[in-house]
Design an enzyme around this catalytic site. Sequence first.
Site, PDB file in Angstrom:
ATOM      1  N   ARG A 143       0.831  -1.196   0.000  1.00 29.32           N
ATOM      2  CA  ARG A 143       0.000   0.000   0.000  1.00 29.32           C
ATOM      3  C   ARG A 143       0.871   1.254   0.000  1.00 29.32           C
ATOM      4  NH1 ARG A 143      -5.077   1.518  -1.490  1.00 29.32           N
ATOM      5  NH2 ARG A 143      -6.259   2.595   0.128  1.00 29.32           N
ATOM      6  N   THR A 446      -8.759   0.235 -10.264  1.00 27.77           N
ATOM      7  CA  THR A 446      -8.252  -0.962  -9.592  1.00 27.77           C
ATOM      8  C   THR A 446      -8.370  -2.159 -10.514  1.00 27.77           C
ATOM      9  OG1 THR A 446      -9.067  -0.024  -7.517  1.00 27.77           O
ATOM     10  CG2 THR A 446      -8.429  -2.322  -7.459  1.00 27.77           C
ATOM     11  N   THR A 464      -3.858  -1.255  -7.671  1.00 29.51           N
ATOM     12  CA  THR A 464      -4.647  -0.040  -7.888  1.00 29.51           C
ATOM     13  C   THR A 464      -3.795   1.205  -8.039  1.00 29.51           C
ATOM     14  OG1 THR A 464      -6.440   1.306  -6.918  1.00 29.51           O
ATOM     15  CG2 THR A 464      -4.850   0.359  -5.395  1.00 29.51           C
ATOM     16  N   GLN A 483      -3.743   7.878  -4.244  1.00 27.21           N
ATOM     17  CA  GLN A 483      -4.168   7.013  -3.156  1.00 27.21           C
ATOM     18  C   GLN A 483      -4.454   7.750  -1.850  1.00 27.21           C
ATOM     19  OE1 GLN A 483      -5.784   3.931  -3.038  1.00 27.21           O
ATOM     20  NE2 GLN A 483      -4.067   3.414  -4.359  1.00 27.21           N
ATOM     21  N   ASP A 486      -7.853   8.270  -0.293  1.00 24.99           N
ATOM     22  CA  ASP A 486      -8.537   7.230   0.479  1.00 24.99           C
ATOM     23  C   ASP A 486      -8.534   7.539   1.974  1.00 24.99           C
ATOM     24  OD1 ASP A 486      -9.672   5.502  -1.292  1.00 24.99           O
ATOM     25  OD2 ASP A 486      -8.141   3.961  -1.159  1.00 24.99           O
ATOM     26  N   SER A 512     -10.236  -1.170   0.677  1.00 24.56           N
ATOM     27  CA  SER A 512     -11.279  -2.202   0.687  1.00 24.56           C
ATOM     28  C   SER A 512     -10.862  -3.420  -0.113  1.00 24.56           C
ATOM     29  CB  SER A 512     -12.571  -1.637   0.085  1.00 24.56           C
ATOM     30  OG  SER A 512     -13.038  -0.550   0.838  1.00 24.56           O
ATOM     31  N   GLY A 538     -13.145  -2.486  -7.683  1.00 28.54           N
ATOM     32  CA  GLY A 538     -14.483  -1.947  -7.472  1.00 28.54           C
ATOM     33  C   GLY A 538     -14.624  -0.985  -6.319  1.00 28.54           C
ATOM     34  N   GLY A 539     -13.503  -0.455  -5.806  1.00 27.87           N
ATOM     35  CA  GLY A 539     -13.596   0.518  -4.729  1.00 27.87           C
ATOM     36  C   GLY A 539     -14.139  -0.095  -3.460  1.00 27.87           C
TER      37      GLY A 539
END
Length: 644
Positions: A143, A446, A464, A483, A486, A512, A538-539
């Site tokens: 991440r 993503t 993503t 990012q 988020d 997610s 898909g978020g």
Amino acid sequence: MRRTRHIWAGATAALLAAGVITGCSSSSEPSAASCAETANGTRVAAGPTATGTDIATNPEIASGYRSDMTPVRTGTYAVSAANPLATQAACRVLADGGTAADALVAAQLVLGLVEPQASGIGGGAFLMYYDAAARTVDAYDGREVAPAAATENYLRWVSDADRTAPQPNARASGRSIGVPGALRLLELAHADHGKQPWRDLFTPAIDLADRGFAISPRLAGQIAESAPDLARDENARAYFLQPDGSPKPAGADLTNPAMAKTLGAIASDGPAAFYTGAIAQDIVDATANTSGGRTPGHITLADLAGYQAKKRTALCTGYREHEICGMPNPSSGGTTVAATLGILENFDLSALPPDDVDNNGGRPQARAVHLISEAERLAYADRDKYVADSDFVPLPGNSSGTLLNKDYLKQRAAQIDPDRAMGTAQPGDFGPVPLGTGPQPPEHGTSHVSVVDKYGNAAAMTTTVESAFGSFHLVDGFVLNNQLTDFNVTPTAADGTPLANRLQPGKRPRSSMSPTLVFDRAADGSRGQLSYVTGSPGGSVIIQFVVKTLVSMLDWRLDPQQAVSGVAFGAANTPVTGVGGEHPAIDATDNGDHDPLVRTLREMGHQVSVDAQTSGLSALRREGDGWIGGADPRREGAVMGDVE
């Protein structure tokens, strides 16, 4: 001796007809013409591209639905990715004896080239990996992180002295860009589980960048929708748009010599070539670019050089006769999927299978949609309040076990009225918690890859750049993420209580993403053989897509293609329940007023949306000595592998 050939499931007709895609190996390759007509015996029908999409509710543009896709059966290995060119690159690695980790590297590099709106080396990823020889499950965290100079109001205003919003908005400014993590994740996973040389895995993407590829219909649609934002960045404008500023169309050829050069350096010198030196300086300069009135970000060379991917303890929980292994924090996906399933375990979903099951998965029963959506509301309520980067914000009880305790989830299940929607759920009470509730903004751009290799290893990786085309900054041939959006833009709740997912220097924004591995359970409750691999883009709706697919396969015994093709449905912690109107079993005309499922749900108190869903699910299931796979008909994905 096993003869290897390429197996197709729903590859995009335009790519096939253009002759861009050839076989997985040199033997028994299908012709482009025959593949253009059919995909594993199924007519390929690329649906219309939606326009005017509300990106707040639709992670990427809707791109239709390919009806009546059939599952793909393979032998010792299989791969499903969101673009057939990426699937092909990974398939060839597997055919040459590579591991699932090797295949992931090849797939990601090609995805970043042919699907730059969704993922790439300028973004991040989460990976679940099963090592068959060691019988271990590893969770890899790639991440992105906030730069050291970021403050909790970094996305909110320019500075404490200049309290104006970043321009042209938080997302398209340099403030949204986090330190990329995808390459460090791939490096770590390859070091642990790779078999083929790192350098060789870059060849497919480098060749494609030099040779060029046809813009797919989905990429063309996203370029068209994002054209005004892409035009603000000089490099993005030159690459994605025509000289007159119009979007490049489907079928147009794209070459990317800058990307080829970048990938060549990383192939030769490893990720250090990206995180230090000239490429790192270009990332810093691009983030700080103020052209077009953009507010600069504060990523430094030290931020890039100091980035580390992390191995975390996989989150594995029971569900009926299975063990579900998902991603722990900072992704909320594993926790929320596990909590939803833990609630649903208190209901007999096997008694509520879809009606009229066909290749498209049939029509779900209203009571099943109701129970699953209610369970999701309860799980999302806890997620929104308690789940963030646990390196900064501890979970209740300092463990995911608190939120996933079976007795607690049984109490949550008891809150579900079988006949009436609850609207909005309240989070569980774990005593005084010095953190406020904050819902998660969705990830938009993503992708997902599911792989099993001939050695029995498996990988599920969701990757993503956050929104479609990330921050719209293009540097050295690749897109930089956005990012950091988020994080919650406002750091505190209305009463001044700090939010769990507020921005802090070095912190990873909550995600997610829900890459998932499923194992059978032995009679003594121990972990049995690997049985399923799945995940989706898909978020914040990823959790719902994955839950729907797991229930479809584990409770309703649908095959992987039926499961991913099935109606997309579910809910976050709002009164709105989504029922994907793109599915042929759903009548979305007049806001779904004529559809029996929608009408029944509304009678039960659900506020039903029939907006088209943009999942990109893939699923692989063990079948005897081989595998059976499915790719989402809502995108351009394909399943490939070997057969006798």
